[in-house]
Motif scaffolding. Structure first.
Motif, PDB file in Angstrom:
ATOM      1  N   UNK A 201       0.811  -1.220   0.000  1.00  8.65           N
ATOM      2  CA  UNK A 201       0.000   0.000   0.000  1.00  8.65           C
ATOM      3  C   UNK A 201       0.846   1.273   0.000  1.00  8.65           C
ATOM      4  N   UNK A 202       2.167   1.102  -0.119  1.00  6.45           N
ATOM      5  CA  UNK A 202       3.053   2.251  -0.278  1.00  6.45           C
ATOM      6  C   UNK A 202       3.516   2.906   0.999  1.00  6.45           C
ATOM      7  N   UNK A 203       3.159   2.339   2.162  1.00  9.35           N
ATOM      8  CA  UNK A 203       3.610   2.940   3.418  1.00  9.35           C
ATOM      9  C   UNK A 203       5.116   2.719   3.625  1.00  9.35           C
ATOM     10  N   UNK A 204       5.615   1.582   3.136  1.00  9.40           N
ATOM     11  CA  UNK A 204       7.064   1.346   3.133  1.00  9.40           C
ATOM     12  C   UNK A 204       7.531   1.352   1.689  1.00  9.40           C
ATOM     13  N   UNK A 205       8.380   2.314   1.351  1.00 12.67           N
ATOM     14  CA  UNK A 205       8.858   2.438  -0.022  1.00 12.67           C
ATOM     15  C   UNK A 205      10.189   1.703  -0.235  1.00 12.67           C
ATOM     16  N   UNK A 206      10.992   1.625   0.831  1.00 12.99           N
ATOM     17  CA  UNK A 206      12.313   1.033   0.649  1.00 12.99           C
ATOM     18  C   UNK A 206      12.879   0.561   1.997  1.00 12.99           C
ATOM     19  N   UNK A 207      13.651  -0.537   1.922  1.00  9.59           N
ATOM     20  CA  UNK A 207      14.409  -1.019   3.072  1.00  9.59           C
ATOM     21  C   UNK A 207      15.884  -0.685   2.837  1.00  9.59           C
ATOM     22  N   UNK A 208      16.549  -0.290   3.897  1.00 10.44           N
ATOM     23  CA  UNK A 208      17.987  -0.018   3.835  1.00 10.44           C
ATOM     24  C   UNK A 208      18.708  -0.946   4.792  1.00 10.44           C
ATOM     25  N   UNK A 209      19.545  -1.822   4.235  1.00  4.49           N
ATOM     26  CA  UNK A 209      20.387  -2.674   5.073  1.00  4.49           C
ATOM     27  C   UNK A 209      21.601  -1.845   5.475  1.00  4.49           C
TER      28      UNK A 209
END
Length: 549
Positions: A392-400
Motif C-alpha cells: 500500500x506504499x507505506x514502506x517504499x524502501x528497506x535499507x540494510x
C-alpha cells in the motif's frame, strides 16, 4: 618498516600500519600474528594431504579455528599467548607429519610454511620478522590482494564457527574448507582467475558458517523476540560482558545467580537480551553503553568487573585495567585470563565474580530502553504486516545498514544518513553499526519500528534470509529486484566474510564504507565493481538520491 598490517578499515593513512597498529598492537605482536598465520598455512598444507586420504586429525579443527580467531583485529594483544600458540602449532605440525609418514604419504619437497624450524622464543621472534612471513612477501599486488581477501574471509568464518562449536554444533565441511583455502593461497602457480573463484567459494562457506551459528544460537537459546532492553543501571555490583560468545554469557549468568552480582551486556553482546533463554535470569539487567570504541570512557564509569569473550578490545586506561578479564581467543597484557573449558565442565568465573563483589556499583550514563530482536523468525512472523505496508506504499524502501562501528569521525555519516532517510523507509541492521542510530527517535510505520535490529554481525545472515523470504513472497526472479538498498559499514574481518557471503547469495550494488578496504588492489576492486556493483559512500544527500532513484 617494523610491521605491515592493512586488515582493518582504520589502517594508518588508509594504506597500512607500519610502526604500530592503529588498533594498539605492537609491531612485535603484529609480526607474531603473521607468523601464526604462516604456521597455520603450513599445517593446512599437511592437513589437506590427510583430507585426501580421509584421515581425521583429532583436535585439528579447533586448533586452526582458534589460531585464526586470535589474529582478528582487536582480539588478542598478548605477546606471550602468541609465542605459546606458535609453539603449539609447531608441535601440532610435527604430529601431523608423523601420522602422514606412517601412512606412507609423500612429504618430499615441503614448503617453508610446513618445514621451518625454531627452537627458542628468540628464534620465533627472529622468524616472525623475516621477509617471507609478512603480507608483503607476495610481490604481485593483485595476487596479494586476493590472498589477503581470502585470508580475512577465513578469519571471519573461523570466528563464527568457534561460537557454534562452543555450543556443540559442527559442520566438518567448514573447517575442511578453511584448510583447503589456507593451503591454496600458498600456491604460487594459482592465477588471478583461480583466486577469484576461491574468493567466491569462501563466501559460500561463510553462508554455511553463519547458518550453523544461527542454528546453534536459536536451538540453544530460542529465536530472538521483540524486546525492550533496559539501558539504565541498578544499585548492585556488576560484571559487564563484551564480545560475542553466548556460551560464555550463559555460564557466567548461571554462576552469578544468588551472588548479588548483576550482569550487563556491552556493544556486540547487546543482542543476547533478545533471546528467551536469557530472560529467566533476574540478575541480567540490560545493556550498558555503546559500541566497542567508546569503552575507555564507559568502562571507567561502569566501575565493576569487565569480561571480554572475544575481540573488540582497545588499549585500556590504567584506571580500570586491573578489573578486566579475557577468555577464549581474546587476550591483553596485564588482563587476567579465564581458561577454556575442560571436557564438559563449564568455565570457572569465580574469580571475576568475587572481584565484582568488591567493586562500586555502576555509574548511570543513560536511562530508558531500546528495542531489538528482529531476527528472521520474528520478521517472518510480521511478514503479512510488512508486505501489506509495502503493497500500500507505506514502506517504499528497506535499507540494510549492517556491519561495524568505528572511531573515525567520518562514521557520523551513518547517523546523518539514518536521520535523513524519508519516513517511508525502514532500516535493517545487525552488528555494532547499529549504535550510530539505534537510540534515535525515528518512529515507526504502522507499528513497525523504522530500525529493525536483527542482532550481532553474524546475524547479517538473518537479513539475507529476510530478503530471500520477501523475494519469495513477491514472486520475484532476482533478489536484487526487491526494494532493498545496501549501505554497509565495515571495520574488521568478520565484516569481510559477511560481504563475501552476501555476494555469494547474489546480492549486488552493495555500498561499503566509510572507505573501501586498503587490501583491495585497483584491479581486484574493479572486478568487484564490474561483477557485483560494489561501491563506496560519498555524502548523505547524493547517496540517498542515488539509492532512491
Amino acid at each position: 618498516m617494523d610491521m605491515f598490517c592493512f586488515q582493518c578499515q582504520e589502517t594508518s593513512k588508509g594504506t597500512g600500519c607500519t610502526r604500530v597498529g592503529v588498533c594498539g598492537k605492537t609491531s612485535e605482536v603484529a609480526n607474531l600474528q603473521d607468523l601464526m598465520i604462516y604456521a597455520l598455512k603450513g599445517i593446512s598444507q599437511l592437513a589437506t594431504k590427510a583430507d585426501e586420504i580421509g584421515l581425521e586429525i583429532e583436535g585439528l579443527d579447533r586448533f586452526i579455528v582458534d589460531g585464526l580467531f586470535m589474529t582478528i583485529t582487536n582480539a588478542n594483544f598478548d605477546r606471550e599467548r602468541f609465542l605459546e600458540k606458535i609453539r603449539e602449532a609447531l608441535v601440532k605440525r610435527e604430529e601431523i607429519e608423523k601420522i602422514l609418514l606412517e601412512k606412507n604419504v609423500d612429504l618430499s619437497n615441503l614448503s617453508d610454511y610446513a618445514s621451518f624450524r625454531v627452537n627458542t622464543d628468540d628464534d620465533i621472534i627472529y622468524k616472525s620478522n623475516s621477509e617471507e612471513v609478512g603480507v608483503l612477501s607476495t610481490k604481485d599486488e593483485d595476487i596479494r590482494s586476493l590472498r589477503e581477501l581470502i585470508t580475512y574471509g577465513v578469519k571471519g568464518m573461523a570466528a563464527y564457527y568457534e561460537h557454534a562449536h562452543n555450543l556443540g554444533f559442527e559442520n566438518k565441511e567448514i573447517p575442511k574448507f578453511m584448510r583447503k583455502a589456507l593451503s591454496m593461497i600458498t600456491d604460487d602457480s594459482l592465477t588471478v582467475d583461480e583466486l577469484v573463484k576461491l574468493t567466491l567459494e569462501t563466501g559460500e562457506h561463510g553462508v554455511k558458517a553463519m547458518a550453523l551459528l544461527d542454528e546453534a544460537n536459536t536451538t540453544t537459546y530460542g529465536n530472538p523476540e521483540i524486546t525492550e532492553v533496559n539501558i539504565g543501571v541498578r544499585n548492585n555490583p556488576a560484571i559487564l560482558v563484551s564480545g560475542h560468545d553466548l556460551k560464555d554469557l550463559e555460564e557466567l549468568l548461571i554462576q552469578t545467580q544468588g551472588t548479588g552480582v548483576d550482569v550487563y551486556t556491552h556493544s556486540e553482546m547487546l543482542p543476547a537480551n533478545y533471546y528467551p533463554a536469557f530472560k529467566k535470569y533476574d540478575n541480567f539487567v540490560g545493556n550498558y553503553g555503546n559500541a566497542w570504541w567508546k569503552q575507555n570512557e564507559e568502562f571507567e564509569k561502569f566501575n565493576g568487573a569487565i569480561l571480554f569473550t572475544t575481540n573488540c578490545i582497545i588499549p585500556p586506561k590504567e584506571s580500570y585495567k586491573d578489573r578486566v578479564y579475557t577468555t577464549g581467543s581474546s587476550g591483553y597484557p596485564g588482563f587476567k585470563h579465564i581458561p577454556d573449558r575442560k571436557g564438559d565442565n563449564p568455565k570457572d568465573f569465580s574469580e571475576i565474580i568475587e572481584h565484582a563483589k568488591r567493586l562500586p556499583v555502576p555509574t548511570e550514563i543513560e536511562t530508558g530502553k531500546i528495542v531489538g530482536g528482529f531476527a528472521h523468525a520474528q520478521v517472518f512472523a510480521l511478514a503479512d504486516k510488512i508486505v501489506e505496508a509495502v503493497k500500500n506504499g507505506d514502506i517504499k524502501k528497506f535499507f540494510v545498514m549492517a556491519g561495524c562501528d568505528g572511531r573515525m569521525k567520518s562514521r557520523n555519516y551513518y547517523t546523518e544518513f539514518a536521520q535523513a532517510l524519508p519516513k517511508d523507509t525502514v532500516i535493517l541492521t545487525a552488528g555494532c553499526a547499529k549504535y550510530r542510530y539505534n537510540k534515535l527517535n525515528l518512529g515507526d510505520i504502522n507499528g513497525i519500528p523504522r530500525v529493525l535490529d536483527a542482532g550481532q554481525c553474524n546475524d547479517s545472515y538473518s537479513l539475507a534470509l529476510i530478503a530471500l523470504k520477501l523475494k519469495e513472497i513477491f514472486e520475484l526472479n532476482d533478489i536484487n529486484e526487491l526494494p532493498i538498498a545496501y549501505n554497509i559499514a565495515w571495520y574488521e574481518q568478520k565484516a569481510v566474510i559477511v560481504l563475501l557471503s552476501l555476494l555469494s547469495l547474489g546480492v549486488k550494488n552493495i555500498h561499503l564504507g566509510p572507505t573501501l578496504p586498503a587490501f583491495l588492489s585497483p584491479n581486484v576492486a574493479k572486478v568487484l565493481v564490474d561483477n557485483f556493483g560494489i561501491g563506496t559512500i560519498k555524502d548523505v544527500e547524493s547517496d540517498i538520491e542515488y539509492f532512491l532513484a
